[in-house]
Design a protein around this motif. Structure first.
Motif, short mmCIF file in Angstrom:
data_model
loop_
_atom_site.label_atom_id
_atom_site.label_comp_id
_atom_site.label_asym_id
_atom_site.label_seq_id
_atom_site.Cartn_x
_atom_site.Cartn_y
_atom_site.Cartn_z
N LEU A 194 0.83 -1.20 0.00
CA LEU A 194 0.00 0.00 0.00
C LEU A 194 0.87 1.25 0.00
CD1 LEU A 194 -2.68 -0.87 2.75
CD2 LEU A 194 -2.60 -1.60 0.36
N ALA A 195 0.52 2.20 -0.87
CA ALA A 195 1.12 3.53 -0.85
C ALA A 195 0.16 4.44 -0.10
CB ALA A 195 1.35 4.03 -2.26
N THR A 196 0.61 5.00 1.02
CA THR A 196 -0.26 5.81 1.87
C THR A 196 0.32 7.21 2.05
OG1 THR A 196 0.67 5.47 4.09
CG2 THR A 196 -0.61 3.65 3.16
N ASP A 197 -0.47 8.06 2.71
CA ASP A 197 -0.01 9.42 3.00
C ASP A 197 1.13 9.44 4.01
OD1 ASP A 197 -1.72 10.58 1.24
OD2 ASP A 197 -2.95 11.62 2.74
N GLU A 198 1.33 8.30 4.71
CA GLU A 198 2.38 8.26 5.75
C GLU A 198 3.46 7.25 5.44
OE1 GLU A 198 0.80 7.90 9.69
OE2 GLU A 198 -0.72 9.44 9.37
N GLY A 199 3.46 6.74 4.21
CA GLY A 199 4.51 5.82 3.83
C GLY A 199 3.98 4.58 3.14
N ILE A 200 4.87 3.57 3.02
CA ILE A 200 4.52 2.32 2.36
C ILE A 200 4.47 1.20 3.39
CG2 ILE A 200 5.34 0.59 0.69
CD1 ILE A 200 6.55 2.86 -0.92
N VAL A 201 3.41 0.40 3.30
CA VAL A 201 3.24 -0.73 4.21
C VAL A 201 2.91 -1.96 3.38
CG1 VAL A 201 2.43 0.74 6.11
CG2 VAL A 201 0.78 -0.30 4.54
N SER A 202 3.12 -3.15 3.98
CA SER A 202 2.78 -4.40 3.31
C SER A 202 2.27 -5.41 4.31
CB SER A 202 4.01 -4.96 2.57
OG SER A 202 5.04 -5.29 3.48
N ALA A 203 1.51 -6.38 3.79
CA ALA A 203 0.98 -7.48 4.61
C ALA A 203 0.89 -8.71 3.75
CB ALA A 203 -0.39 -7.11 5.19
N PRO A 204 1.19 -9.89 4.30
CA PRO A 204 1.11 -11.13 3.51
C PRO A 204 -0.28 -11.32 2.89
CG PRO A 204 2.22 -11.54 5.58
CD PRO A 204 1.66 -10.16 5.67
N LEU A 205 -0.30 -11.82 1.69
CA LEU A 205 -1.55 -12.03 0.99
C LEU A 205 -2.45 -13.02 1.73
CD1 LEU A 205 -2.78 -10.97 -1.69
CD2 LEU A 205 -1.98 -13.07 -2.77
N ALA A 206 -1.85 -13.92 2.47
CA ALA A 206 -2.62 -14.95 3.18
C ALA A 206 -3.21 -14.44 4.48
CB ALA A 206 -1.73 -16.16 3.45
#
Length: 782
Positions: free
Chosen positions: A184-196
């Motif tokens: 995810l590209a957000t207003d406060e940076g980039i985050v990620s989470a496993p698809l599962a």
């Protein structure tokens, strides 16, 4: 592909609570393309006034507007799912779905109604299998395409602030684990989470990229890693590549907002939002650039078409296609070839009028196109628009105030500072200013010639030259007029020394009524010699109270009805002058404005007392249309009530704020200007039907419990006497002054006010000037 021009809606109108089938048409401009997306055979483009597609095979267009059921307005995102259906996301969270195969439009409000979040706009839509990944102003939404509902929401993304806006979302390989992840590209940076991840709402499911803790706008998986457009460490907007170490490496050093990233033929295309450039990046190769300046002004979206070419949505030229990727380094200057359906130049229309043979004329304000912007005059005829731009023709290079058509063809266009343009039916332009007319600039600005309104009287035109030492001029209205044909008049005795008039109307006595904005209302008697100021006189009307005088001191609009009364629109309420010819008479109080009332007894109230009125127009039946900031209102024939209201609720109009309104006197079509463009509504009043041989009544049979009124059409005279009679000849309704080709009867006996009994009734319409009598019958069922 189908050509979708109009759609008939079953419209719930305020016409005595009845539901009436009415026809609407939208006339959108398509130059401001906010988002683009590709289907299997077309490019789709979203604008504030409509969504359209262009076939990459044959160039055919398909289009959808609010008339077809889309929401319209501030569209932010566009996508095509694996079923070929088109999704549009809006700034308020609304989702539209278009099925091109059936033409069906469906709107979803699930995100829009999530009122636990302050802002709910849709920023990006990424189809993935049977889901949509939606970036919103409060987080990530996963939409289930099979169930048409929200499957999951993630608004708490690690330690980021709750409801942080998500600007983009992709699925790409996870950074430090096997398998794929949501990025995810957000207003406060980039985050990620496993698809599962089963529950994305749990903050601990998300990992924050330590090297990118600031605004991120766009994401793409390319060259074995994730790339992003954004500002990871401060003020420098750029393209960044994630290295295996987790470092985000700056690539272009351009300090721009890079909002769209698209892979094409092994190259990464990077859209520079807000400029006319797209960068072409390939690791290890020199940078290449497309530049569409100066024609394109602000790129807003980028997509890869089914033809393998890049397509751009621009704020000024609309939709266009980039050429194949250049083989050489450096910058390739591109001259855009817009692919747009026929439409007016811009949706920022300021004035509309109907000319000869039903040709629609519009004038616009300045739109942001090219180097310095442009305004335009447009006309619509035979299904196509013709545009005269100020930067491409002899039209003055400024915005417009008013367009008024001529009976012999063509139009007059008043500008906001550069004089008057006479435009022929074929588009030839002649400009009148200080050099070839008596027009003068505003006091203190001699070269600033504002022409705010124009009206014809016999073989001459009266021109309002706002705030000029000579505020009123006359000339023949032709392109070949010379300076000697012009005549300017100074303010008359009794009027203000400076007249800032915005509108003019003539009464039946040749007097000129001027709406002067905050200066109020003035009547100008040009005397026995209209071209000489010697016998001129003026009278100013001011604010009153308790139903007398002006309801507000800021007068915006005027119209004369078929009985010679002058109706006045103000910033707070409506007024009418019943005897304008008494303005300078012995009993000049008869010319005082009166506030029209509605109801009686304890229910008595002033009609549209608090309405902010912008324009007034007259329909063929002699009724007044009132455009306001809260909708368009049609007054009853008597002028004592509201027969119909048209607004954003229950109609295709995108807003209640109606800028301008005009009625085609022959067809009864009502043209309505909003900030999002031009619409037409098929009213129930028409001009006289000269070929009619019998009256047409509908609905027939007429059921008062289901329909407020019965419409009598096919009247063949401009003014008629209409009678409704029982079979034994008793008159239950009679009017000696029915105007136009149609009339409405409310089913009541005029003597008692009660609904008439069930039965068959005869209607007779006789022209007052000997045009003959036509008959019809209607069955009343109670």
């Amino acid at each position: 592909m189908r050509l979708r021009l109009a759609f008939t809606l079953l419209l719930a109108c305020l016409a005595g609570g009845s539901s009436v089938a009415q026809t609407w048409q939208a006339y959108p401009a398509y130059r401001d393309v906010r988002a683009v997306a590709a289907s299997g055979d077309a490019i789709w483009a979203a604008t504030p006034a409509g969504i359209f597609a262009v076939s990459t095979a044959d160039g055919a267009f398909e289009r959808y507007t609010t008339v077809d059921g889309i929401t319209g307005g501030q569209v932010r995102a566009l996508a095509v799912d694996e079923n070929g259906r088109v999704w549009a996301g809006y700034a308020d969270g609304t989702l539209d779905r278009i099925d091109p195969a059936s033409g069906e439009v469906r709107t979803f409000f699930d995100i829009q109604r999530a009122d636990q979040y302050t802002s709910r706009g849709v920023n990006r839509i990424r189809p993935r299998g049977q889901t949509l990944l939606i970036g919103t102003d409060f987080g990530l939404v996963i939409w289930d395409l099979a169930r048409d509902e929200v499957r999951q929401t993630a608004s708490r993304l690690g330690s980021l602030d709750a409801a942080t806006p998500v600007n983009d979302v992709i699925v790409a390989p996870a950074a430090n684990a096997s398998g794929d992840a949501y990025w995810l590209a957000t207003d406060e940076g980039i985050v990620s989470a496993p698809l599962a991840t089963s529950n994305l709402q749990i903050p601990s499911a998300w990992t924050i990229e330590d090297g990118f803790r600031n605004e991120a706008y766009s994401l793409v998986a390319y060259d074995g890693t994730v790339w992003a457009g954004g500002r990871p460490g401060g003020p420098f907007g750029d393209l960044y590549r994630r290295a295996a170490s987790g470092e985000w490496q700056r690539q272009l050093f351009v300090d721009q907002t890079l909002s769209d990233l698209v892979v094409v033929d092994g190259t990464l295309a990077v859209l520079d939002q807000g400029s006319s450039r797209t960068f072409l990046v390939r690791p290890g190769a020199p940078l290449r650039t497309f530049n569409a300046s100066p024609e394109a002004i602000r790129h807003q979206s980028l997509a890869l078409g089914p033809d393998g070419r890049l397509w751009v949505g621009d704020a000024g030229v609309g939709l266009f296609q980039y050429p194949p990727l250049p083989s050489s380094d450096g910058t390739l200057v591109v001259s855009p070839d817009p692919r747009l359906p026929s439409g007016p130049f811009t949706n920022s229309i300021v004035s509309v009028d109907v000319g000869r043979n039903g040709r629609i004329w519009t004038a616009s304000g300045t739109a942001a196109v090219g180097v310095s912007g442009a305004a335009a005059v447009n006309w619509f005829e035979d299904g196509m628009w013709t545009t005269l731009r100020t930067d491409e023709t002899a039209l003055p290079s400024t915005s417009f105030k008013r367009i008024v058509t001529r009976s012999e063809g063509g139009a007059l266009a008043g500008t906001d500072g550069l004089g008057l343009a006479v435009i022929s039916e074929d588009g030839d332009v002649t400009v009148f200013d200080r050099s070839n007319s008596t027009l003068l600039g505003a006091t203190g600005a001699q070269n600033f010639l504002v022409i705010s309104d124009m009206i014809r009287e016999g073989d001459r035109w009266w021109i309002v030259n706002k705030s000029s030492p000579l505020p009123l001029h006359s000339f023949p209205g032709t392109a070949d007029a010379t300076r000697a044909d012009w005549n300017g008049l100074p303010p008359p005795p009794g009027g203000p020394s400076g007249i800032g008039a915005d509108a003019i109307e003539l009464d039946n006595f040749g007097q000129k009524w001027l709406a002067m904005g905050p200066q109020g209302l003035m009547v100008w008697d040009t005397g026995s010699d209209p071209l000489s100021p010697a016998d001129d006189r003026g009278r100013v009307f001011t604010t009153g109270f308790n139903g007398q005088g002006l309801p507000n001191g800021n007068v915006t609009s005027l119209v004369r009805d078929l009985e010679g009364r002058i109706w006045i629109g103000t910033r707070r309420g409506l007024a009418v002058i019943f005897s304008p010819g008494s303005a300078f008479g012995a009993d000049n109080a008869l010319a005082e404005p009166v506030w029209p009332t509605t109801g009686d007894g304890e229910g008595l109230d002033y009609l549209l007392r608090d309405a902010d009125i912008k324009d007034l127009a007259l329909d063929p039946a002699g009724r007044i249309w009132v455009s306001t900031t809260t909708g368009a209102f049609l007054l009853t024939p008597e002028g004592d009530g509201i027969q119909l209201r048209l607004g954003a609720d229950g109609t295709p109009l995108p807003t209640d704020d109606i800028i301008d309104i005009e009625v085609d006197a022959s067809t009864g079509l009502v043209y309505i200007v909003t900030a999002n463009g031009l619409y037409s509504y098929k009213g129930d009043a028409t001009g006289p039907d000269l070929d009619s041989e019998a009256l047409r009544l509908s609905p027939n049979p007429y059921r008062p419990s289901e329909h407020a009124r019965v419409t009598i059409a096919g009247i063949n005279a401009p003014t008629s006497r209409v009678r409704v009679l029982t079979l034994d000849g008793r008159v239950v309704y009679e009017s000696d002054s029915v105007f136009g080709g149609s009339f409405q009867w409310d089913g009541r006996d005029a003597r008692t006010g009660d609904l008439v009994p069930s039965g068959v009734y005869i209607v007779a319409a006789s022209g007052v000037n000997g045009e003959g009598t036509l008959y019809g019958k209607v069955a009343v069922l109670r």
